[in-house]
Design a protein around this motif. Structure first.
Motif, short mmCIF file in Angstrom:
data_model
loop_
_atom_site.label_atom_id
_atom_site.label_comp_id
_atom_site.label_asym_id
_atom_site.label_seq_id
_atom_site.Cartn_x
_atom_site.Cartn_y
_atom_site.Cartn_z
N ILE A 87 -3.70 -4.09 -6.74
CA ILE A 87 -2.82 -3.53 -7.77
C ILE A 87 -1.60 -2.87 -7.13
O ILE A 87 -0.48 -3.01 -7.62
CB ILE A 87 -3.59 -2.54 -8.65
N SER A 111 -5.90 -8.79 -15.94
CA SER A 111 -5.34 -7.49 -16.34
C SER A 111 -4.07 -7.16 -15.57
O SER A 111 -3.08 -6.67 -16.15
CB SER A 111 -6.37 -6.38 -16.14
N VAL A 112 -4.09 -7.41 -14.28
CA VAL A 112 -2.92 -7.10 -13.46
C VAL A 112 -1.75 -8.01 -13.82
O VAL A 112 -0.61 -7.56 -13.91
CB VAL A 112 -3.28 -7.18 -11.96
N ALA A 166 -0.43 -6.69 -17.12
CA ALA A 166 0.25 -5.40 -16.93
C ALA A 166 1.59 -5.58 -16.23
O ALA A 166 2.56 -4.87 -16.53
CB ALA A 166 -0.64 -4.45 -16.14
N ALA A 193 2.15 0.94 -17.40
CA ALA A 193 1.10 0.01 -17.86
C ALA A 193 0.21 -0.39 -16.68
O ALA A 193 -1.02 -0.42 -16.81
CB ALA A 193 1.71 -1.23 -18.51
N LEU A 194 0.80 -0.67 -15.55
CA LEU A 194 0.02 -1.05 -14.38
C LEU A 194 -0.79 0.14 -13.86
O LEU A 194 -1.94 -0.02 -13.45
CB LEU A 194 0.93 -1.60 -13.28
N ARG A 218 -2.02 2.57 -15.68
CA ARG A 218 -3.16 2.76 -16.59
C ARG A 218 -4.22 1.69 -16.36
O ARG A 218 -5.43 1.99 -16.35
CB ARG A 218 -2.68 2.75 -18.05
N VAL A 219 -3.79 0.46 -16.15
CA VAL A 219 -4.73 -0.63 -15.87
C VAL A 219 -5.47 -0.34 -14.57
O VAL A 219 -6.68 -0.57 -14.47
CB VAL A 219 -4.01 -2.00 -15.84
N GLU A 231 -8.26 2.18 -15.18
CA GLU A 231 -9.36 1.57 -15.93
C GLU A 231 -10.16 0.59 -15.08
O GLU A 231 -11.39 0.59 -15.10
CB GLU A 231 -8.83 0.87 -17.19
N LEU A 232 -9.46 -0.26 -14.33
CA LEU A 232 -10.16 -1.25 -13.51
C LEU A 232 -10.97 -0.59 -12.39
O LEU A 232 -12.09 -1.01 -12.10
CB LEU A 232 -9.17 -2.26 -12.91
#
Length: 186
Positions: free
Chosen positions: A76, A147-148, A151, A163-164, A166-167, A170-171
């Motif tokens: 990420i 997801s990445v 995002a 957004a990234l 937050r992802v 969560e991940l």
């Protein structure tokens, strides 16, 4: 190949021509035709292979540390650096070429699938090494890459990395919980 991957992530496949790649790379004009006799499609396939391997190698390096959460964080983090450094102009070269793949060049979609698979395999290997079952690791790796990618698109649209971020939170939580659940099952 590096220049093509860089330009694809900013301009897309259709917006990048051989002249652009030559200018960006500084390579002699004849060399691009010599090394890529299959034209732009061959260059794009090789650029996606390069980008896929490059990102996977960074993830695999983090996996060697033995911490799957760190590997996810590294994956990420790489995308976050790309976004911020380019002022949100650059995204994923694989996704850029994929959305423009045409039926007359199926090798582009195949190269994209291979690159995404490399990333998923690298992440899944780290998760298995951390204690996840192979099946769960495969599912988590698919979730992470998907997801990445999503995002990254949201970040480019908003010109903001939240957004990234937050992802990522969560991940990382999902991975930590999956690893704990595997330990409890044993």
């Amino acid at each position: 190949m590096r220049s093509a991957a860089y330009l694809f992530r900013e301009r897309g496949y259709s917006g990048t021509g051989f002249r652009d790649v030559i200018a960006h790379s500084g390579a002699p004009r004849g060399s691009i035709y010599h090394h890529f006799p299959g034209g732009k499609v061959q260059l794009a396939v090789e650029a996606m292979r390069y980008a896929g391997d490059f990102v996977a190698a960074g993830t695999e390096s983090a996996i060697k540390e033995g911490d799957p959460v760190a590997a996810v964080h590294a994956f990420i983090g790489w995308w976050r650096r790309v976004l911020v450094k380019s002022d949100f102009q650059a995204g994923c070269p694989i996704a850029a070429v994929t959305v423009e793949s045409h039926e007359e060049a199926p090798q582009l979609a195949q190269a994209a699938a291979h690159a995404f698979r490399r990333w998923q395999d690298a992440l899944a290997a780290g998760l298995v090494a951390g204690g996840c079952s192979a099946e769960r690791a495969e599912s988590l790796a698919t979730l992470i890459v998907s997801s990445v990618e999503g995002a990254t698109i949201l970040c480019r649209a908003a010109r903001d990395a939240s957004a990234l971020d937050r992802v990522a939170v969560e991940l990382e939580g999902v991975v930590e919980n999956a690893l704990k659940a595997e330990v409890r099952r044993r």
